[in-house]
Scaffold this active site. Structure first.
Site, PDB file in Angstrom:
ATOM      1  N   ARG A 124       0.842  -1.201   0.000  1.00 38.53           N
ATOM      2  CA  ARG A 124       0.000   0.000   0.000  1.00 38.53           C
ATOM      3  C   ARG A 124       0.875   1.249   0.000  1.00 38.53           C
ATOM      4  NH1 ARG A 124      -4.538  -0.206   4.532  1.00 38.53           N
ATOM      5  NH2 ARG A 124      -5.268   1.610   3.343  1.00 38.53           N
TER       6      ARG A 124
ATOM      7  N   CYS B 254      -1.562   5.854   9.403  1.00 35.50           N
ATOM      8  CA  CYS B 254      -1.893   4.620   8.696  1.00 35.50           C
ATOM      9  C   CYS B 254      -2.903   4.979   7.621  1.00 35.50           C
ATOM     10  CB  CYS B 254      -2.443   3.581   9.666  1.00 35.50           C
ATOM     11  SG  CYS B 254      -3.837   4.172  10.661  1.00 35.50           S
TER      12      CYS B 254
END
Length: 280
Positions: free
Chosen positions: A178, A237
């Site tokens: 990611r 995050c």
């Protein structure tokens, strides 16, 4: 001590005034709780209890912090007072809602809150009683005395300034694929904040899902952060949840005071900010 083993739950609970919290996220969180949870645990929902709903994640991310008043009411309903010992776990090895609840309680000024290493999986392995009976919230209770978040957070603007300042380090704790922008399963755009380094939260745990030792975490983060002042460390995050797992790991490693970027990638990527791909 912020992290405990499943084998320590009964000992801590036996000393009195202890509340056990099962914290879960996702649309089916309550259904999963009803299927089976630690006997005596009370349920909190990441989506409705530990986050504030927003129409557009560009304004604060997918899981912005709720108002202090709401959290004060929730903690009171759970029977939590400033003197209560709180044990929290989730069904994601402690990496999701449990770490978020730990951070929120610490940010409310609560002293005794413990995250169960390995979460529900470790609890089951320990042979503790699993139940389908649910405890109900208190109907008469004093609100927890809480007026503002006491742990440091940063805004999108502050992150934007920090990434160009060599005195700061921004840590992206999402999985490496990611971070590199190879794919993005949740948010609209793949990639990362330019200048952020990637230390995936999963590296805080061993193969068994338990937190690695305090000594190992201290060595790991001391080397990675190269002596940076904790006040100049920013952790994020996707939406400000698993970042709390790394903040917990840092605390356990003796590195306290790092900042949480609550909006995280879900906010940054929706505000026409620069986006990087690949490794730093």
């Amino acid at each position: 001590m912020n992290i405990i083993k499943a084998s320590e739950i009964e000992e801590i609970s036996s000393t009195g005034d202890t509340v056990i919290i099962d914290a879960r996220g996702g649309a089916d969180a309550e259904d999963r709780f009803d299927t089976g949870h630690l006997d005596g645990a009370m349920f909190v929902n990441l989506e409705t209890d530990l986050s504030k709903k927003v129409e557009n994640p560009a304004d604060g991310g997918r899981h912005p912090l709720p108002d202090a008043e709401k959290i004060g009411q929730l903690l009171g309903q759970l029977g939590i007072t400033p003197k209560t010992k709180v044990i929290v776990y989730d069904d994601k090895r402690g990496a999701m809602a449990a770490a978020r609840f730990w951070w929120m309680l610490k940010a409310a000024g609560h002293e005794e809150v413990y995250v169960v290493s390995g979460g529900l999986e470790a609890i089951i392995k320990e042979g503790l009683t699993i139940s389908q009976d649910a405890l109900t919230l208190l109907t008469e209770y004093p609100d927890y005395p809480f007026e503002e978040w006491l742990l440091p957070t940063v805004s999108l603007k502050e992150v934007e300034q920090a990434v160009s300042n060599p005195d700061y380090v921004v840590i992206d704790v999402r999985e490496n694929y990611r971070y590199k922008g190879e794919s993005e399963p949740i948010d609209l755009v793949a990639g990362h904040i330019p200048g952020a380094i990637n230390i995936p939260y999963v590296e805080n745990m061993g193969e068994d899902g338990n937190f690695l030792s305090s000594e190992y975490l201290k060595q790991k983060y001391t080397a990675a952060l190269a002596g940076k002042d904790p006040e100049k460390i920013i952790v994020h995050c996707g939406s400000g949840v698993t970042a709390c797992h790394t903040l917990l790991a840092l605390e356990d490693a003796g590195i306290a005071g790092a900042n949480l970027y609550v909006g995280s990638w879900s906010e940054w990527s929706r505000n026409d900010k620069p986006i990087a791909t690949g490794e730093i």
